[in-house]
Design a protein around this motif. Structure first.
Motif, short mmCIF file in Angstrom:
data_model
loop_
_atom_site.label_atom_id
_atom_site.label_comp_id
_atom_site.label_asym_id
_atom_site.label_seq_id
_atom_site.Cartn_x
_atom_site.Cartn_y
_atom_site.Cartn_z
N ASP A 119 -2.64 -1.16 -25.31
CA ASP A 119 -4.11 -0.73 -26.04
C ASP A 119 -4.19 -0.92 -27.45
O ASP A 119 -5.05 -1.12 -27.97
CB ASP A 119 -4.53 0.68 -25.41
N SER A 120 -3.15 -0.34 -28.19
CA SER A 120 -3.17 -0.34 -29.59
C SER A 120 -3.03 -1.86 -29.83
O SER A 120 -3.78 -2.11 -30.98
CB SER A 120 -1.77 0.31 -29.98
N ARG B 247 4.71 -2.95 -28.94
CA ARG B 247 3.27 -2.47 -29.19
C ARG B 247 2.72 -1.91 -27.80
O ARG B 247 2.93 -2.42 -26.62
CB ARG B 247 2.41 -3.25 -29.73
N LEU C 12 -4.70 -4.36 -28.30
CA LEU C 12 -5.69 -5.02 -28.23
C LEU C 12 -6.91 -4.67 -29.23
O LEU C 12 -7.81 -5.27 -29.39
CB LEU C 12 -6.15 -4.85 -26.85
N SER C 13 -6.74 -3.38 -29.83
CA SER C 13 -7.91 -2.95 -30.68
C SER C 13 -7.51 -3.59 -32.00
O SER C 13 -8.62 -3.52 -32.71
CB SER C 13 -7.52 -1.42 -30.91
N ALA C 14 -6.54 -4.22 -32.09
CA ALA C 14 -6.36 -5.04 -33.40
C ALA C 14 -5.44 -6.16 -33.28
O ALA C 14 -4.38 -6.25 -33.54
CB ALA C 14 -5.81 -4.25 -34.53
N GLN D 272 -3.07 -8.03 -35.69
CA GLN D 272 -2.35 -7.02 -36.50
C GLN D 272 -0.70 -7.68 -36.95
O GLN D 272 -0.33 -8.38 -36.16
CB GLN D 272 -2.07 -5.60 -36.01
#
Length: 640
Positions: free
Chosen positions: A131-132, A128, A134-136, A139
């Motif tokens: 930034d992607s 991953r 840390l946004s969720a 997940q």
């Protein structure tokens, strides 16, 4: 030639006293500064510039991923307890107050390289963008690896067009390579060829060059392999089965008795590999070294002994090697110049010279092996012939001179050859000069009275000749005891065989003092052997052990460019050193060596004793002498 320079200790390894590993989880170095981030395997992240800062997680927490620096945000990223991502800046004092995010799966490593975005590699193979993630943070994370398959090593590479996460895994004795491309996301899986049963790679390193990803890996038996994957040939089908990854053997390192246990190999460039934890081929047992090997010529080019236990950890950043050994983490600068045969033998001269206007190239091993595109053609010195009063308006053609050599007397042949070589279109005659030299040598072999040393010297100076073109020339001048000509051939011929070189060496060693004085190289009668053993020094110094040779009095010659100088004299010195080494190691030489050792020891002792009273003796010279000394007196001098 590759070199290892004087290193320094970056930090101590306090945890290494009672553990089998070094206690270092990872090392990262920033490109545009000398900052180094060191993560230990317990609780601390330290930023070193003797040092700058240090951060520690709470008691009971453990750092499970080495910290990295994100140059885009100027932040540091680390992972504790396998699932907690912590992000902080250099000004932050406590990690407890830094940003934290807990994810849903165990993290193997966070990677961040210049030109790429930070990426997170999970223990089950998923990737991953930071930034992607840390946004969720919670997940779901998929499992890419099969059961009983575990990651052993990983890295991150940025090419001209894509960013890749590269990692290797092991499953039931088989090893696999994964290439994860980002944006768009594609995954390719390769199976590494099996080594001997039960052997798995000890270390991996990866590099990118010429549109290819290159994987370097070291096995416990000392074999260093390289596998190459073309970036263009990557298959984009994520469901594809594992392909067999071809490999080539780069090095077969000496391992001594048994197998390597803690060793690492790191690719430094296309021709050099740094190795730690592998025995030095010429050192005794029980000693550990950091070595640089040249893979093109299979030569050991640099080595530095390391103290303490070797843990098999080796990192390379911006011409610095980081090695954990004993109780320290050391930093050792290195240099790897362009690979060539001359540099592999330690004989590469790097001297800037101006190219002459008349390039004439001679086939040589130097030209073939160097493949130096910056200098596609070699230069030849320009020659300015003074106008002779008796010179006719035109000279003979090359064909006429060749016929003349077969029957004409020495004086006439020398005159016509000199006139031929004084022509302004000498470059156009290059293909015929070899035939001209061969004809002169052939006539001399048939007619011992016939010998034209000045003409042969001029031909050699044109740099249009080599040993292959006129193979009988060197042996002829040795037979004639023309050491002046022998020196020219050794200086300018790039392809003299070893047997002929040995013959020259034997001739030099057995040369009498009278012949040595006759074979002077300079008008001031510097003896040949004295010049032979002299070393190059200064801008007007020696070339290959010789002073620049002067041309006959009727011509002026510029000294040959240093980059043109041939190493065949270096080979003579190498042979001489080798034979001398063999001599002193023979049993017959033991008595001589013991006598020399005893004599030198006594001389050292004498000099040491003289040194103790040197100050007192000098003091005597400064003392004032009394003028009223009679015919008999006793004077007491106090020495302090």
């Amino acid at each position: 030639m590759a070199a290892l320079y004087e290193g320094y200790t970056l930090c101590g390894l306090a945890a290494a006293q009672n553990q089998s590993n070094s206690g270092i989880l990872g090392v990262e170095a920033e490109r545009d500064s000398d900052h180094v981030v060191v993560t230990d395997s317990t609780r601390s992240v330290t930023l070193y510039k003797k040092p700058l800062s240090s951060w520690t997680v709470k008691q009971g927490q453990t750092l499970t991923c080495s910290a990295v620096y994100n140059p885009l945000t100027k932040e540091y990223v680390a992972v504790s307890d396998s699932k907690v991502i912590q992000i902080w800046k250099q000004d932050d004092l406590l990690l407890d107050q830094a940003f934290k995010a807990t994810v849903s799966a165990d993290i193997w490593r966070v990677h961040c390289v210049a030109g790429g975005e930070p990426v997170v590699l999970f223990k089950r193979g998923a990737v991953r963008l930071l930034d992607s993630l840390l946004s969720a943070p919670q997940q779901p994370i998929e499992e890419v690896l099969a059961q009983e398959e575990a990651i052993r090593w990983s890295t991150n590479i940025v090419t001209e067009t894509h960013q890749y996460v590269i990692f290797t895994t092991e499953q039931k004795g088989d090893n696999f390579l994964y290439l994860q491309r980002l944006n768009p996301n594609t995954l390719q899986r390769y199976r590494l060829e099996r080594e001997e049963p039960g052997l798995s790679p000890l270390s991996f390193s990866a590099s990118y060059r010429d549109k290819h990803i290159r994987l370097l890996y070291l096995y416990p038996n000392g074999h260093v392999y390289q596998s190459v994957v073309s970036e263009r040939g990557l298959i984009t089908d994520e469901g594809a089965q594992a392909f067999q990854l071809p490999r080539s053997l780069l090095l077969s390192l000496p391992v001594g008795e048994g197998l390597l246990e803690a060793a690492s190999a790191q690719a430094l460039d296309e021709a050099h590999v740094a190795v730690v934890g592998v025995p030095h081929p010429s050192a005794g047992s029980g000693k550990d070294f950091l070595c640089i090997w040249n893979t093109n010529f299979q030569t050991l080019q640099a080595g530095k002994e390391l103290t303490g236990k070797i843990y098999g950890q080796l990192w390379s950043f911006w011409n610095k090697l980081f090695i954990s050994h004993g109780k320290t983490l050391s930093v050792i600068p290195y240099e790897c110049p362009k690979s060539s045969l001359a540099s592999a033998l330690g004989k590469l001269r790097q001297v800037k010279t101006e190219e002459s206007k008349a390039p004439i190239s001679v086939p040589s091993w130097n030209n073939i092996l160097h493949e130096d595109k910056a200098h596609p053609s070699r230069t030849v010195e320009t020659r300015k012939m003074r106008t002779r009063k008796s010179q006719p308006a035109h000279s003979l053609t090359i064909s006429q001179v060749l016929e003349l050599i077969k029957t004409a007397p020495v004086e006439e042949v020398q005159r016509e050859v000199d006139m031929l070589l004084s022509r302004t279109d000498i470059q156009d005659l290059q293909p015929s000069l070899g035939q001209l030299a061969s004809t002169l040598v052939s006539r001399t072999l048939k007619d011992p009275v016939f010998y034209t040393p000045s003409s042969l010297a001029q031909l050699v100076h044109t740099r249009c000749l080599c040993h292959s073109v006129c193979p009988d020339l060197v042996l002829l001048v040795l037979e004639k005891k023309d050491y002046f000509m022998c020196q020219l051939c050794l200086q300018f011929f790039p392809d003299i065989p070893e047997a002929v070189t040995c013959a020259c060496l034997k001739a030099f060693i057995s040369m009498s003092d009278g012949d040595a004085e006759k074979g002077s190289l300079e008008p001031d009668s510097v003896s040949f052997m004295e010049t032979l053993i002299a070393r190059e020094h200064g801008p007007d110094g020696l070339l290959n052990g010789f002073s620049p040779t002067k041309a006959p009095q009727d011509e002026e010659m510029t000294s040959p460019p240093p980059e043109q100088i041939c190493p065949i004299m270096d080979w003579v010195c190498l042979l001489l050193d080798a034979h001398f080494t063999v001599l002193v190691m023979t049993p017959e030489a033991k008595g001589l060596l013991l006598n020399l050792h005893s004599f030198i020891k006594s001389q050292v002792r004498l000099v040491s004793e003289l040194g103790k009273i040197e100050g007192s003796l000098q003091e005597l010279n400064t003392m004032k002498v009394k003028k009223d000394i009679g015919q008999y007196s006793i004077e007491i001098i106090e020495l302090f």
